[in-house]
Design a protein around this motif. Structure first.
Motif, PDB file in Angstrom:
ATOM      1  N   VAL A 171      53.352  56.209  44.233  1.00 35.99           N
ATOM      2  CA  VAL A 171      52.049  56.112  44.909  1.00 35.99           C
ATOM      3  C   VAL A 171      51.452  54.715  44.715  1.00 35.99           C
ATOM      4  O   VAL A 171      50.943  54.102  45.648  1.00 35.99           O
ATOM      5  N   SER A 172      51.542  54.186  43.489  1.00 33.58           N
ATOM      6  CA  SER A 172      50.930  52.873  43.273  1.00 33.58           C
ATOM      7  C   SER A 172      51.735  51.766  43.950  1.00 33.58           C
ATOM      8  O   SER A 172      51.163  50.787  44.422  1.00 33.58           O
ATOM      9  N   LEU A 173      53.048  51.921  44.052  1.00 29.07           N
ATOM     10  CA  LEU A 173      53.850  50.907  44.756  1.00 29.07           C
ATOM     11  C   LEU A 173      53.585  50.960  46.256  1.00 29.07           C
ATOM     12  O   LEU A 173      53.463  49.937  46.919  1.00 29.07           O
ATOM     13  N   GLU A 174      53.483  52.180  46.753  1.00 24.41           N
ATOM     14  CA  GLU A 174      53.276  52.385  48.185  1.00 24.41           C
ATOM     15  C   GLU A 174      51.994  51.689  48.679  1.00 24.41           C
ATOM     16  O   GLU A 174      51.934  51.192  49.791  1.00 24.41           O
ATOM     17  N   LYS A 175      50.989  51.652  47.803  1.00 22.79           N
ATOM     18  CA  LYS A 175      49.700  51.066  48.194  1.00 22.79           C
ATOM     19  C   LYS A 175      49.740  49.540  48.280  1.00 22.79           C
ATOM     20  O   LYS A 175      48.834  48.929  48.833  1.00 22.79           O
ATOM     21  N   VAL A 199      54.081  42.456  42.153  1.00 19.32           N
ATOM     22  CA  VAL A 199      54.334  43.889  42.353  1.00 19.32           C
ATOM     23  C   VAL A 199      54.176  44.662  41.040  1.00 19.32           C
ATOM     24  O   VAL A 199      53.490  45.678  40.988  1.00 19.32           O
ATOM     25  N   LEU A 200      54.789  44.153  39.972  1.00 17.77           N
ATOM     26  CA  LEU A 200      54.726  44.872  38.702  1.00 17.77           C
ATOM     27  C   LEU A 200      53.287  45.051  38.202  1.00 17.77           C
ATOM     28  O   LEU A 200      52.879  46.176  37.906  1.00 17.77           O
ATOM     29  N   PRO A 201      52.491  43.979  38.125  1.00 18.80           N
ATOM     30  CA  PRO A 201      51.113  44.194  37.658  1.00 18.80           C
ATOM     31  C   PRO A 201      50.339  45.176  38.526  1.00 18.80           C
ATOM     32  O   PRO A 201      49.544  45.964  38.015  1.00 18.80           O
ATOM     33  N   LEU A 202      50.582  45.137  39.851  1.00 19.81           N
ATOM     34  CA  LEU A 202      49.828  46.028  40.732  1.00 19.81           C
ATOM     35  C   LEU A 202      50.311  47.472  40.618  1.00 19.81           C
ATOM     36  O   LEU A 202      49.604  48.392  41.021  1.00 19.81           O
ATOM     37  N   SER A 203      51.525  47.681  40.081  1.00 19.60           N
ATOM     38  CA  SER A 203      52.013  49.053  39.951  1.00 19.60           C
ATOM     39  C   SER A 203      51.721  49.619  38.558  1.00 19.60           C
ATOM     40  O   SER A 203      52.036  50.772  38.293  1.00 19.60           O
ATOM     41  N   LEU A 204      51.116  48.831  37.677  1.00 21.54           N
ATOM     42  CA  LEU A 204      50.860  49.317  36.320  1.00 21.54           C
ATOM     43  C   LEU A 204      50.017  50.588  36.242  1.00 21.54           C
ATOM     44  O   LEU A 204      50.283  51.432  35.391  1.00 21.54           O
ATOM     45  N   LEU A 275      46.801  48.796  27.832  1.00 25.66           N
ATOM     46  CA  LEU A 275      47.067  48.513  29.245  1.00 25.66           C
ATOM     47  C   LEU A 275      45.808  48.179  30.020  1.00 25.66           C
ATOM     48  O   LEU A 275      45.859  47.486  31.024  1.00 25.66           O
ATOM     49  N   GLY A 276      44.682  48.697  29.556  1.00 24.20           N
ATOM     50  CA  GLY A 276      43.399  48.378  30.180  1.00 24.20           C
ATOM     51  C   GLY A 276      43.401  48.553  31.691  1.00 24.20           C
ATOM     52  O   GLY A 276      43.151  47.622  32.423  1.00 24.20           O
ATOM     53  N   THR A 277      43.715  49.756  32.172  1.00 25.08           N
ATOM     54  CA  THR A 277      43.902  49.931  33.601  1.00 25.08           C
ATOM     55  C   THR A 277      42.608  49.860  34.396  1.00 25.08           C
ATOM     56  O   THR A 277      42.654  49.638  35.588  1.00 25.08           O
ATOM     57  N   GLU A 278      41.469  50.039  33.749  1.00 30.11           N
ATOM     58  CA  GLU A 278      40.256  50.103  34.571  1.00 30.11           C
ATOM     59  C   GLU A 278      40.026  48.795  35.327  1.00 30.11           C
ATOM     60  O   GLU A 278      39.430  48.774  36.380  1.00 30.11           O
ATOM     61  N   GLU A 279      40.570  47.706  34.823  1.00 28.14           N
ATOM     62  CA  GLU A 279      40.410  46.432  35.525  1.00 28.14           C
ATOM     63  C   GLU A 279      41.327  46.295  36.718  1.00 28.14           C
ATOM     64  O   GLU A 279      41.111  45.473  37.587  1.00 28.14           O
ATOM     65  N   LEU A 280      42.391  47.087  36.729  1.00 30.22           N
ATOM     66  CA  LEU A 280      43.393  46.905  37.784  1.00 30.22           C
ATOM     67  C   LEU A 280      42.992  47.560  39.101  1.00 30.22           C
ATOM     68  O   LEU A 280      43.362  47.099  40.153  1.00 30.22           O
ATOM     69  N   ALA A 281      42.261  48.628  39.003  1.00 31.31           N
ATOM     70  CA  ALA A 281      41.969  49.394  40.211  1.00 31.31           C
ATOM     71  C   ALA A 281      41.069  48.666  41.176  1.00 31.31           C
ATOM     72  O   ALA A 281      41.321  47.725  41.762  1.00 31.31           O
TER      73      ALA A 281
ATOM     74  N   PRO B  89      45.099  40.901  44.580  1.00 27.54           N
ATOM     75  CA  PRO B  89      43.868  41.611  44.197  1.00 27.54           C
ATOM     76  C   PRO B  89      43.646  41.674  42.693  1.00 27.54           C
ATOM     77  O   PRO B  89      42.523  41.868  42.255  1.00 27.54           O
ATOM     78  N   HIS B  90      44.727  41.503  41.910  1.00 25.91           N
ATOM     79  CA  HIS B  90      44.582  41.644  40.466  1.00 25.91           C
ATOM     80  C   HIS B  90      44.261  40.318  39.793  1.00 25.91           C
ATOM     81  O   HIS B  90      44.199  40.253  38.575  1.00 25.91           O
ATOM     82  N   MET B  91      44.081  39.267  40.569  1.00 24.11           N
ATOM     83  CA  MET B  91      43.816  37.958  39.971  1.00 24.11           C
ATOM     84  C   MET B  91      42.460  37.443  40.431  1.00 24.11           C
ATOM     85  O   MET B  91      42.015  37.738  41.539  1.00 24.11           O
ATOM     86  N   SER B  92      41.848  36.629  39.564  1.00 32.41           N
ATOM     87  CA  SER B  92      40.576  36.015  39.939  1.00 32.41           C
ATOM     88  C   SER B  92      40.830  34.965  41.025  1.00 32.41           C
ATOM     89  O   SER B  92      41.971  34.609  41.322  1.00 32.41           O
ATOM     90  N   VAL B  93      39.742  34.495  41.612  1.00 32.35           N
ATOM     91  CA  VAL B  93      39.842  33.455  42.632  1.00 32.35           C
ATOM     92  C   VAL B  93      40.593  32.234  42.071  1.00 32.35           C
ATOM     93  O   VAL B  93      41.509  31.709  42.696  1.00 32.35           O
ATOM     94  N   ARG B  94      40.230  31.820  40.873  1.00 37.99           N
ATOM     95  CA  ARG B  94      40.887  30.656  40.259  1.00 37.99           C
ATOM     96  C   ARG B  94      42.385  30.895  40.089  1.00 37.99           C
ATOM     97  O   ARG B  94      43.186  30.023  40.396  1.00 37.99           O
ATOM     98  N   ASP B  95      42.742  32.102  39.605  1.00 39.97           N
ATOM     99  CA  ASP B  95      44.162  32.387  39.378  1.00 39.97           C
ATOM    100  C   ASP B  95      44.920  32.488  40.700  1.00 39.97           C
ATOM    101  O   ASP B  95      46.085  32.116  40.788  1.00 39.97           O
ATOM    102  N   ASN B  96      44.257  32.996  41.725  1.00 39.47           N
ATOM    103  CA  ASN B  96      44.877  33.016  43.041  1.00 39.47           C
ATOM    104  C   ASN B  96      45.201  31.599  43.489  1.00 39.47           C
ATOM    105  O   ASN B  96      46.304  31.314  43.942  1.00 39.47           O
ATOM    106  N   VAL B  97      44.217  30.722  43.361  1.00 38.36           N
ATOM    107  CA  VAL B  97      44.419  29.349  43.824  1.00 38.36           C
ATOM    108  C   VAL B  97      45.461  28.643  42.951  1.00 38.36           C
ATOM    109  O   VAL B  97      46.257  27.845  43.435  1.00 38.36           O
ATOM    110  N   ALA B  98      45.489  29.000  41.652  1.00 37.08           N
ATOM    111  CA  ALA B  98      46.417  28.337  40.734  1.00 37.08           C
ATOM    112  C   ALA B  98      47.847  28.876  40.865  1.00 37.08           C
ATOM    113  O   ALA B  98      48.765  28.316  40.267  1.00 37.08           O
TER     114      ALA B  98
END
Lengths: 281, 375
Positions: A171-175, A199-204, A275-281, B89-98
Motif C-alpha cells: 500500500v505504501s509503495l503503491e502510493k 522509494v525506500l524512505p517513502l515506503s517506511l 522510525l519516527g513515522t509521524e513525520e513521514l506521512a 515529499p519527505h524532504m524539506s525545500v532545502r533538501d529537495n534543492v540540494a
C-alpha cells in the motif's frame, strides 16, 4: 427555508458521543474489564506475595520469554526480506498481473491458520517427501529432521505472518508517484540510489506497520511452536496456554500475560521512536 | 548560433503509433525554446528523449556536441521541471534543492552555498525548512525550478510546468520564468500546448503536429508568417479561405477568392498559376467597407469586445470570415444581414498549401482541456 439553513449548521452536541459510544462500550466490556480482571488474578490469591506470579514468570520462564522475542524478531526480519521485494514487484512491475498477485498473497487466508500450520507439519514431517528429497540429495544428514527444529518454528511464524508484512508495504509503495523516481534519476541518481533515497524512505510507514503486524502476533503465538517445534522450541504463548488450561495456575498465567504485553508495548514504543513515522506521512 | 542541443533526424514510435517523426533542429545557448502543439503531437516525447527517459528509435540527440542518445538520464547534464513538480515529499525545500548536487558528490559547503543562492533567485529563502506539502502550487513550482537549476544544467527541460496553476498565477509565473531565465542565462526547452504561453516567453517556437515539426521560428514569424495551415490555425485566430492562384510575380501573387481577384504575398511553396491554395489572413488585418474592391461577404453577427468589434461574416462561397474591427474603423455601421466588402494589404495575406483543416481554427474560443485528469 430559514429552518433548513439553520438545520445544517445547528449540530446535535451529542452526535460525536453517540458515534463513539458503541466502540467505547465494546472496549469497556471486552477489553478493559477483562484486563483488569487479569491484573487482579496476576497478583495472586490470598496468602502469597502479590509479586509471586511475576517473580516466577522471570525465574522459571525467562528463557521462554527471550525465545519468544528472538523467534518473533527473526520471523519479522525474514518476512521483511521476503515481503519487501515481493510488494515492490507487485506495486511497480506487475502490470496487469497486479490484482492476481495480490489475490495470491491473500489466498492463504481462505484456509484457517491452524489447518495451514498442520499442513506444514505434514510437509516437514520425518516421513514426508521433503525430508526424503533432501536426504537423497545429501543436503540433510540421515536421521536429520526438519520438524521440531528452531527453523521449523521460525519458518512457520514467517509463513503465517508474511501477508501482514506484504500488504502494508504494498500500500505504501503503491502510493508513491512514479515520477519521483524519474526526478531522482534526472538528478543524477542511478536506479539503486533512486530507490535508496526516494522509494525506500517513502515506503517506511508500510515497513513500520508491517513489522508491527508481524512482530506483535508472532511474539504471542503458540500454534507454530506447538505444532512445528519440540519442547525445546516452546514459546511463551504455549506456556501461558498450558498454565491457563492444563496446570490451572491462574496467577502465574496472568502474570506471564502481563509481562508479555508490557515488553511488547515497550519494544513498540522504542521502535516508533526510532522510525519516527509521524513525520513521514 | 552555438548549439547546446541538437536533434539529428530523431524518430520515435510506440508500437504502431509514430510519436516523433524526423525531428531535426538545434537549440542555441541561452535560448528560450518552446515546443508547442496539441496533446499527442510528440512534444513531450521529444522532451523526454532529450532528458533521457526515452530513447530514440532512429537518429541522434547531441548535447554540447556529444551523442547522448544512449546515455541514461543520470549521466546527462540536463534537468527537468516535471509537470506536477515531482518534489520529494519527505524532504524539506532545502533538501529537495540540494538533492542533485549531493548526488553528484559536490562538497557540502558548496551545496549549501548554491542552495541558498537558488532559493534567493526563486525568492523562497524564508521557506527552506518547509516540506513541499506545506507550500502553495506556485511555490512548489518555483522549488521544482530551483531543484533543477541548482545543477547548472546545459539545458533546463520544462514539461508544461504551469499547467496545474490557475490563470492568474500562470501569467505571473510566465513573467517570473522569463526573469529567471535571463538571470541564470541557461537554455530553457519548454513544452506547452498553450500558444499564449509560448508567444509570451519564447525566443523561438517549434510548432508540432502529429509527431512532426511543422514550423520553427520566432513568435513574430510564427504568428505573421505561418508556413502551414496547421500553424496558421493553431496560433491565434486565422481566416483560412480556399483560393486559386492566378499568377505569381516575384514577391507577390494574385489569387481568386470567392470569385474575386486579390493580391497576396507569393506562395510559401513552389506553385504556379491554377494551383489550389489556402489564403490566410488574420482578423485584425481585414478592412470592412460598405463598397469598393474586395471580397464580398454578408455580416452575420457583430460583437463588441472592448478593444475591437468582432464581426463574423459569410463570403459568397460560404466560408466564414472573422474580422476584428478596431476603433479607428468603427464609423462603418455594422448591420447584420447587410453585405460588406473585405479587403487587406497584400502583405497581410499568405498563400499556404491547402489541407483538410476547417476554415476557422480559433484557439481562443476553445477551453484548454488537455490538462484535465492526466494524473
Amino acid at each position: 427555508m430559514a429552518g433548513t439553513a439553520m438545520g445544517g449548521t445547528r449540530r446535535n452536541p451529542w452526535a460525536p458521543w453517540l458515534l463513539v459510544a458503541p466502540g467505547v462500550l465494546w472496549l469497556l466490556a471486552f477489553y478493559l474489564l477483562p484486563t483488569l480482571a487479569l491484573a487482579r488474578t496476576s497478583v495472586g490469591p490470598e496468602g502469597v506475595a502479590w509479586y509471586d506470579g511475576y517473580q516466577r514468570a522471570f525465574t522459571d520462564y525467562g528463557q521462554h520469554l527471550l525465545r519468544s522475542f528472538w523467534y518473533a524478531g527473526l520471523a519479522t526480519v525474514l518476512a521483511l526480506l521476503l515481503g519487501y521485494p515481493l510488494a515492490y514487484v507487485i506495486a511497480f512491475r506487475a502490470g496487469r498481473a497486479k490484482n492476481l498477485l495480490l489475490g495470491l498473497v491473500v489466498l492463504p487466508f481462505f484456509t484457517t491458520f491452524l489447518v495451514r500450520t498442520f499442513a506444514w507439519k505434514t510437509i516437514l514431517g520425518d516421513e514426508g517427501w521433503l525430508v526424503g528429497l533432501l536426504g537423497t540429495l545429501h543436503l540433510l544428514p540421515s536421521e536429520g529432521r526438519l520438524l521440531s527444529t528452531t527453523w521449523a518454528v521460525i519458518g512457520g511464524l514467517t509463513y503465517n505472518f508474511l501477508p501482514f508484512m506484504i500488504l502494508p508495504i504494498y500500500v505504501s509503495l503503491e502510493k508513491i508517484d512514479r515520477r519521483l523516481t524519474e526526478a531522482a534519476q534526472d538528478l543524477y541518481c542511478n536506479a539503486l540510489e533512486a530507490f535508496r533515497k526516494v522509494v525506500l524512505p517513502l515506503s517506511l510507514p508500510g515497513v513500520f506497520a508491517g513489522s508491527l503486524l508481524t512482530f506483535i502476533p508472532a511474539a504471542g503465538d503458540f500454534i507454530n511452536a506447538e505444532l512445528l517445534g519440540s519442547p525445546n522450541q516452546k514459546m511463551l504463548g504455549s506456556v501461558i496456554q498450558g498454565q491457563f488450561l492444563t496446570v490451572r495456575d491462574y496467577p502465574l498465567a496472568a502474570a506471564l500475560s502481563f509481562v508479555l504485553m508490557t515488553i511488547i508495548t515497550i519494544l513498540v514504543l522504542i521502535y516508533t521512536r526510532l522510525l519516527g513515522t509521524e513525520e513521514l506521512a | 548560433m552555438d548549439p547546446v542541443v541538437a536533434l539529428d533526424h530523431v524518430n520515435k514510435r510506440f508500437g504502431d503509433f509514430v510519436a516523433v517523426h524526423e525531428a531535426h533542429f538545434t537549440i542555441g545557448r541561452g535560448e528560450f525554446f518552446s515546443m508547442l502543439g496539441p496533446s499527442g503531437c510528440g512534444k513531450t516525447t521529444t522532451l523526454r528523449m532529450i532528458a533521457g527517459f526515452e530513447q530514440p528509435d532512429g537518429g541522434r540527440i547531441l548535447l554540447e556536441g556529444q551523442d547522448v542518445s544512449r546515455t541514461p538520464p543520470y549521466r546527462r547534464n540536463v534537468n527537468t521541471v516535471f509537470q506536477h513538480y515531482a518534489l520529494f515529499p519527505h524532504m524539506s525545500v532545502r533538501d529537495n534543492v540540494a538533492f542533485g548536487p549531493r548526488s553528484k558528490k559536490v562538497p557540502e559547503p558548496e551545496v549549501q552555498k548554491r542552495v541558498t543562492e537558488l532559493l534567493e533567485v526563486i525568492r523562497l529563502a524564508h521557506l527552506g525548512g518547509r516540506k513541499p506539502g506545506q507550500l502553495s502550487g506556485g511555490q512548489q513550482q518555483r522549488v521544482a525550478l530551483a531543484r533543477a537549476l541548482v545543477n547548472y544544467p546545459s539545458a533546463l527541460l520544462l514539461d508544461e510546468p504551469l499547467g496545474a496553476l490557475d490563470l492568474k498565477l500562470r501569467q505571473a509565473m510566465q513573467i517570473e520564468l522569463k526573469r529567471i531565465q535571463r538571470e541564470v542565462n541557461i537554455t530553457f526547452i519548454y513544452v506547452t500546448h498553450d500558444q499564449e504561453e509560448a508567444l509570451t516567453m519564447s525566443d523561438r517556437i517549434a510548432v508540432m503536429n502529429e509527431g512532426r515539426v511543422e514550423q520553427i521560428g520566432t513568435p513574430q514569424e510564427i504568428y505573421h508568417a505561418p508556413t502551414t495551415v496547421f500553424v496558421a490555425g493553431f496560433i491565434g485566430v486565422a481566416n483560412l479561405l480556399s483560393a486559386k492562384i492566378v499568377g505569381v510575380m516575384g514577391e507577390r501573387a494574385v489569387a481568386e477568392v470567392a470569385g474575386q481577384r486579390v493580391e497576396t504575398l507569393a506562395p510559401a511553396w513552389t506553385a504556379g498559376a491554377g494551383a489550389e491554395a489556402t489564403l490566410m489572413v488574420r482578423p485584425e488585418r481585414l478592412r470592412l467597407a460598405e463598397a469598393g474592391p474586395g471580397v464580398r461577404a454578408r455580416l452575420e453577427t457583430a460583437v463588441f469586445q472592448g478593444p475591437v468589434i468582432r464581426a463574423i461574416l459569410r463570403a459568397a462561397d460560404g466560408a466564414e470570415v472573422v474580422a476584428h474591427v478596431g476603433a479607428e474603423a468603427q464609423h462603418v455601421a455594422l448591420t447584420p444581414g447587410q453585405e460588406y466588402v473585405l479587403s487587406w494589404e497584400a502583405e497581410a495575406a499568405r498563400l499556404l498549401q491547402p489541407s483538410k483543416a476547417p476554415h476557422i481554427l480559433d484557439r481562443s474560443d476553445r477551453p484548454t482541456i488537455e490538462m484535465a485528469g492526466q494524473r
